[in-house]
Design a protein around this motif. Structure first.
Motif, short mmCIF file in Angstrom:
data_model
loop_
_atom_site.label_atom_id
_atom_site.label_comp_id
_atom_site.label_asym_id
_atom_site.label_seq_id
_atom_site.Cartn_x
_atom_site.Cartn_y
_atom_site.Cartn_z
N ARG A 22 0.83 -1.21 0.00
CA ARG A 22 0.00 0.00 0.00
C ARG A 22 0.87 1.26 0.00
NH1 ARG A 22 -4.72 2.33 0.65
NH2 ARG A 22 -5.03 4.00 2.16
N GLU A 23 1.89 1.28 0.83
CA GLU A 23 2.77 2.45 0.89
C GLU A 23 3.53 2.62 -0.42
OE1 GLU A 23 6.34 4.39 3.57
OE2 GLU A 23 5.49 2.47 4.17
N LEU A 24 3.95 1.52 -1.02
CA LEU A 24 4.65 1.59 -2.30
C LEU A 24 3.73 2.19 -3.37
CD1 LEU A 24 7.26 0.97 -3.86
CD2 LEU A 24 6.31 -1.30 -4.34
N LYS A 25 2.48 1.79 -3.34
CA LYS A 25 1.49 2.34 -4.27
C LYS A 25 1.34 3.84 -4.05
CE LYS A 25 -3.46 2.17 -5.21
NZ LYS A 25 -4.73 1.55 -4.91
N LEU A 26 1.23 4.26 -2.81
CA LEU A 26 1.05 5.68 -2.52
C LEU A 26 2.28 6.50 -2.85
CD1 LEU A 26 -0.88 5.36 0.86
CD2 LEU A 26 -1.81 6.00 -1.36
N ARG A 27 3.47 5.95 -2.65
CA ARG A 27 4.71 6.69 -2.92
C ARG A 27 5.02 6.80 -4.41
NH1 ARG A 27 8.02 7.95 1.23
NH2 ARG A 27 7.55 7.07 3.26
N THR A 28 4.63 5.78 -5.19
CA THR A 28 4.99 5.78 -6.62
C THR A 28 3.82 6.00 -7.56
OG1 THR A 28 4.68 3.39 -6.83
CG2 THR A 28 6.89 4.16 -6.20
N ARG A 29 2.60 5.90 -7.08
CA ARG A 29 1.36 5.98 -7.86
C ARG A 29 1.13 4.74 -8.71
NH1 ARG A 29 -1.96 9.67 -7.68
NH2 ARG A 29 -2.75 9.34 -9.77
N ALA A 30 1.92 3.70 -8.54
CA ALA A 30 1.69 2.45 -9.26
C ALA A 30 0.35 1.89 -8.83
CB ALA A 30 2.80 1.44 -8.97
N GLY A 31 -0.49 1.59 -9.78
CA GLY A 31 -1.81 1.06 -9.48
C GLY A 31 -2.88 2.12 -9.29
N MET A 32 -2.52 3.37 -9.50
CA MET A 32 -3.48 4.45 -9.30
C MET A 32 -3.97 5.05 -10.61
SD MET A 32 -1.90 6.44 -6.09
CE MET A 32 -2.92 6.39 -4.65
N GLY A 33 -3.66 4.42 -11.70
CA GLY A 33 -4.06 4.94 -13.01
C GLY A 33 -5.48 4.53 -13.37
N CYS A 34 -5.80 4.69 -14.62
CA CYS A 34 -7.17 4.46 -15.06
C CYS A 34 -7.60 3.00 -14.96
CB CYS A 34 -7.37 4.98 -16.48
SG CYS A 34 -6.36 4.18 -17.71
N CYS A 35 -6.67 2.06 -14.93
CA CYS A 35 -7.06 0.65 -14.80
C CYS A 35 -7.24 0.25 -13.34
CB CYS A 35 -6.05 -0.27 -15.48
SG CYS A 35 -4.59 -0.62 -14.50
N GLY A 36 -6.84 1.12 -12.42
CA GLY A 36 -7.03 0.84 -11.01
C GLY A 36 -6.16 -0.28 -10.46
N GLY A 37 -5.05 -0.57 -11.10
CA GLY A 37 -4.14 -1.60 -10.61
C GLY A 37 -4.40 -2.99 -11.15
N ARG A 38 -5.31 -3.10 -12.06
CA ARG A 38 -5.63 -4.43 -12.59
C ARG A 38 -4.46 -5.05 -13.34
NH1 ARG A 38 -10.35 -1.85 -12.41
NH2 ARG A 38 -12.20 -2.99 -11.71
N THR A 39 -3.61 -4.24 -13.96
CA THR A 39 -2.50 -4.80 -14.73
C THR A 39 -1.20 -4.89 -13.95
OG1 THR A 39 -1.94 -2.63 -15.64
CG2 THR A 39 -3.43 -3.99 -16.93
N CYS A 40 -1.04 -4.12 -12.88
CA CYS A 40 0.26 -4.09 -12.21
C CYS A 40 0.25 -4.54 -10.76
CB CYS A 40 0.86 -2.69 -12.30
SG CYS A 40 -0.08 -1.43 -11.44
N ARG A 41 -0.89 -4.76 -10.19
CA ARG A 41 -0.95 -5.08 -8.76
C ARG A 41 -0.11 -6.30 -8.40
NH1 ARG A 41 -6.17 -6.08 -4.85
NH2 ARG A 41 -4.95 -6.72 -3.06
N MET A 42 -0.20 -7.35 -9.19
CA MET A 42 0.57 -8.57 -8.90
C MET A 42 2.07 -8.30 -8.97
SD MET A 42 -1.76 -11.72 -10.45
CE MET A 42 -0.70 -11.86 -11.82
N LEU A 43 2.49 -7.46 -9.90
CA LEU A 43 3.92 -7.13 -10.02
C LEU A 43 4.39 -6.28 -8.84
CD1 LEU A 43 4.04 -6.42 -13.84
CD2 LEU A 43 4.99 -8.39 -12.64
N VAL A 44 3.54 -5.36 -8.39
CA VAL A 44 3.89 -4.56 -7.21
C VAL A 44 4.05 -5.48 -6.00
CG1 VAL A 44 3.04 -2.79 -5.61
CG2 VAL A 44 2.83 -2.43 -8.08
N ASP A 45 3.16 -6.44 -5.84
CA ASP A 45 3.26 -7.42 -4.76
C ASP A 45 4.56 -8.21 -4.85
OD1 ASP A 45 0.83 -6.63 -3.73
OD2 ASP A 45 -0.28 -8.37 -4.50
N GLN A 46 4.94 -8.60 -6.06
CA GLN A 46 6.17 -9.37 -6.25
C GLN A 46 7.41 -8.54 -5.89
OE1 GLN A 46 6.14 -10.91 -10.25
NE2 GLN A 46 4.44 -12.31 -9.83
N VAL A 47 7.38 -7.25 -6.19
CA VAL A 47 8.50 -6.37 -5.83
C VAL A 47 8.62 -6.31 -4.31
CG1 VAL A 47 9.30 -3.97 -5.80
CG2 VAL A 47 8.49 -5.00 -7.93
N ILE A 48 7.50 -6.14 -3.62
CA ILE A 48 7.52 -6.10 -2.15
C ILE A 48 8.05 -7.41 -1.58
CG2 ILE A 48 6.02 -6.06 -0.09
CD1 ILE A 48 6.57 -3.32 -1.26
#
Length: 89
Positions: free
Chosen positions: A31-57
């Motif tokens: 969640r903090e990574l999303k808020l700091r980088t805006r990853a997952g906050m675009g028009c798709c709402g994280g549908r395409t990148c959420r799993m990758l953000v989780d993998q980075v964490i």
């Protein structure tokens, strides 16, 4: 391919390098990574990148994101005119 060139979040144009650097610097949750980088906050709402953000964490911290505070998916929003809403011409 270079991590600086690999775009994880296409909507907000967040690269893998930016995600890795931020996760390592702050040892943050998904969640903090999303808020700091805006990853997952675009028009798709994280549908395409959420799993990758989780993998980075998971890669940086060694912990699987628990989503006690879920990232959540947002429905795509498209602007419409008041004319369309009111049905008047």
């Amino acid at each position: 391919m270079d991590a600086h060139q690999l775009i994880v979040c296409r909507c907000e144009e967040v690269s893998l390098a930016e995600l890795l650097e931020t996760a390592e610097a702050y040892q943050c949750s998904a969640r903090e990574l999303k808020l700091r980088t805006r990853a997952g906050m675009g028009c798709c709402g994280g549908r395409t990148c959420r799993m990758l953000v989780d993998q980075v964490i998971e890669q940086v911290t060694g912990h699987t994101p628990s989503h006690t505070i879920p990232l959540g998916y947002q429905p795509p929003v498209r602007p419409i005119s008041f004319q369309t809403l009111g049905g008047r011409k």
